[in-house]
Design a protein around this motif. Structure first.
Motif, PDB file in Angstrom:
ATOM      1  N   SER A   1      -0.050   5.925   5.007  1.00 48.13           N
ATOM      2  CA  SER A   1       0.002   7.241   4.347  1.00 48.13           C
ATOM      3  C   SER A   1       1.023   8.153   5.030  1.00 48.13           C
TER       4      SER A   1
ATOM      5  N   ASN B   1      -2.665  13.982   8.939  1.00 53.09           N
ATOM      6  CA  ASN B   1      -3.563  13.027   8.293  1.00 53.09           C
ATOM      7  C   ASN B   1      -4.137  13.637   7.022  1.00 53.09           C
ATOM      8  N   TYR B   2      -3.998  12.921   5.925  1.00 53.04           N
ATOM      9  CA  TYR B   2      -4.599  13.350   4.664  1.00 53.04           C
ATOM     10  C   TYR B   2      -5.814  12.467   4.370  1.00 53.04           C
TER      11      TYR B   2
ATOM     12  N   LEU C   1      -7.954   9.879   2.321  1.00 53.80           N
ATOM     13  CA  LEU C   1      -7.486   8.757   1.492  1.00 53.80           C
ATOM     14  C   LEU C   1      -8.632   8.138   0.710  1.00 53.80           C
ATOM     15  N   ASP C   2      -8.321   7.615  -0.465  1.00 50.76           N
ATOM     16  CA  ASP C   2      -9.338   6.822  -1.162  1.00 50.76           C
ATOM     17  C   ASP C   2      -9.291   5.361  -0.723  1.00 50.76           C
TER      18      ASP C   2
ATOM     19  N   SER D   1       0.832  -1.212   0.000  1.00 49.27           N
ATOM     20  CA  SER D   1       0.000   0.000   0.000  1.00 49.27           C
ATOM     21  C   SER D   1       0.863   1.258   0.000  1.00 49.27           C
TER      22      SER D   1
ATOM     23  N   LEU E   1      -2.850  10.859  -2.653  1.00 52.24           N
ATOM     24  CA  LEU E   1      -3.447   9.983  -1.638  1.00 52.24           C
ATOM     25  C   LEU E   1      -4.946   9.792  -1.849  1.00 52.24           C
TER      26      LEU E   1
ATOM     27  N   GLN F   1      -4.527   2.149   6.794  1.00 55.87           N
ATOM     28  CA  GLN F   1      -3.917   2.962   5.729  1.00 55.87           C
ATOM     29  C   GLN F   1      -3.436   4.313   6.251  1.00 55.87           C
ATOM     30  N   ARG F   2      -3.940   4.725   7.426  1.00 63.67           N
ATOM     31  CA  ARG F   2      -3.448   5.978   8.026  1.00 63.67           C
ATOM     32  C   ARG F   2      -1.939   5.906   8.273  1.00 63.67           C
TER      33      ARG F   2
ATOM     34  N   MET G   1       0.981   4.246  -2.755  1.00 62.88           N
ATOM     35  CA  MET G   1       0.782   5.659  -2.379  1.00 62.88           C
ATOM     36  C   MET G   1       1.918   6.531  -2.901  1.00 62.88           C
TER      37      MET G   1
ATOM     38  N   VAL H   1      -5.177   6.889  -5.243  1.00 58.72           N
ATOM     39  CA  VAL H   1      -4.263   5.738  -5.314  1.00 58.72           C
ATOM     40  C   VAL H   1      -4.832   4.643  -6.207  1.00 58.72           C
TER      41      VAL H   1
END
Length: 402
Positions: free
Chosen positions: A242, A228-229, A231-232, A59, A266, A238-239, A63, A269
């Motif tokens: 990322s 924190n961005y 995310l799809d 993952s 992000l 996934q945090r 990214m 992805v």
């Protein structure tokens, strides 16, 4: 050989860890170094980011690729294993390597490959590096196959080395303890090349600090300072991935990457890199979720997320490979679920009968099915619209249904 004959030859003639397991694992860089020389050192012709770790390296690699694509770069992405098609392993800006390129490369190199008895993974790494060099990528994200120090990808000198985390997986190759495994993963740290560590784990911290000091490498931890961005990619885990990817981008020199590139990368992805099988929702009513998590650390996060789902009844389609420590992972699964035990269709797949028998020791009950698809069909038959079906236990279980 045509494409299918080429793949059959690659899979059948030479050992392939994905299918065979331990017998295919080579603790040696001799062959890949010889192959690189034959190919005129393709890995020296483009820049790279090397990504290792126990969980999340796939993952995180996707990214990184997506962010760099958004910044306008031509980005190679090498990952393993594949879910459906071999060509998934080698992509440029999300597009898989053309089948004809695979065929022509293997046909051309077949004499050398046979003579030196290269493994499936070694020849695939050579193919990827050769393809990226010929296509003149600006940068390639290279995911470690297994371990790090002796992995075939470890002939590169990257711009940055990334290690996501350390867990107890592949212990028969990498060591029985976290520090032993960390030592193997730390093997991708190179002289004076920055290294980003995804998770600061006290048990292995000294291993990384010592290796970085020995290599005179700056070491960075993807800490809470990284914001924190959105995310799809679904999935709480996934945090952390990322944050690791963003920390690596922040240390990357010689590339112009804006805040918007990170944000868009992000958020896109899946669109940019075609990543599949990570907390992927296949349908609603009943909700069907699949995830490739397959070791203790990965499953702990995914099963915790499953607890947050709203459902009337939970159905779990479960299959694993032979080398999994069932005494370690089965107690983690919810006892109230209905199980559909199955065998992934690879030589390493564990018999559904053995899995069912072992599961009953942990009060996990359900029927057994000879294929993953039959298990899923039965789950869909039994589930009503308010139920949730989770499919997992192995990458290869997920591969058969997406």
């Amino acid at each position: 050989m045509n494409y299918q004959q080429t793949l059959d030859w690659m899979f059948a003639q030479l050992p392939m860890y994905q299918r065979e397991g331990k017998t295919a694992f080579k603790k040696d860089l001799t062959n890949i170094l010889l192959f690189s020389e034959v190919l005129n050192f393709p890995e020296r012709k483009f820049k790279t980011i090397h990504v290792g770790g126990t969980n999340g390296k796939g993952s995180t690699s996707h990214m990184l690729g997506s962010i760099l694509q958004e910044a306008g770069y031509k980005v190679g992405l090498y990952t393993s294993p594949h879910l459906k098609n071999f060509t998934e392993r080698i992509r440029i800006n999300g597009r898989e390597i053309p089948k004809r390129k695979v065929t022509s490369f293997i046909n051309k190199q077949k004499g050398f490959l046979e003579k030196k008895k290269l493994s499936f993974f070694e020849m695939t790494v050579g193919l990827a590096f050769d393809y990226f060099a010929n296509e003149k990528v600006d940068i390639a994200i290279i995911e470690v196959g297994l371990g790090g120090r002796l992995d075939s990808t470890n002939i590169i000198t990257p711009e940055i080395a990334v290690i996501t985390n350390i867990g107890l997986d592949h212990t028969q190759f990498l060591g029985e303890t976290l520090p032993e495994i960390a030592y193997e993963k730390a093997g991708i740290i190179k002289n004076k090349i920055p290294v980003v560590i995804g998770e600061k784990q006290t048990e292995v911290l000294d291993v990384f600090l010592e290796k970085a000091k020995e290599c005179q490498s700056e070491i960075y931890f993807a800490s809470n300072d990284v914001k924190n961005y959105p995310l799809d990619l679904l999935g709480d885990y996934q945090r952390a991935n990322s944050k690791t990817a963003v920390a690596a981008i922040q240390q990357l020199r010689g590339f112009t990457i804006s805040e918007k590139n990170i944000l868009d990368g992000l958020l896109h992805v899946v669109k940019n890199t075609n990543l599949k099988g990570r907390w992927q929702v296949l349908q609603e009513n009943p909700k069907v979720i699949c995830d490739t998590a397959h070791n203790k650390e990965g499953l702990a996060i995914v099963l915790n997320q499953l607890k947050k789902e709203q459902y009337k009844k939970l159905h779990i389609v479960l299959g694993v490979v032979l080398d999994k420590n069932l005494d370690e992972i089965l107690p983690m699964f919810p006892k109230e679920a209905t199980y559909y035990f199955c065998k992934p269709n690879i030589p390493r797949g564990l018999s559904e009968l053995v899995l069912q028998e072992k599961a009953t020791n942990f009060n996990l009950y359900g029927k057994k099915y000879v294929t993953v698809k039959k298990a899923l069909a039965a789950a869909l038959d039994n589930a009503n619209q308010e139920d949730t079906i989770y499919i997992g236990g192995s990458t290869f279980v997920v591969a058969e249904i997406i």
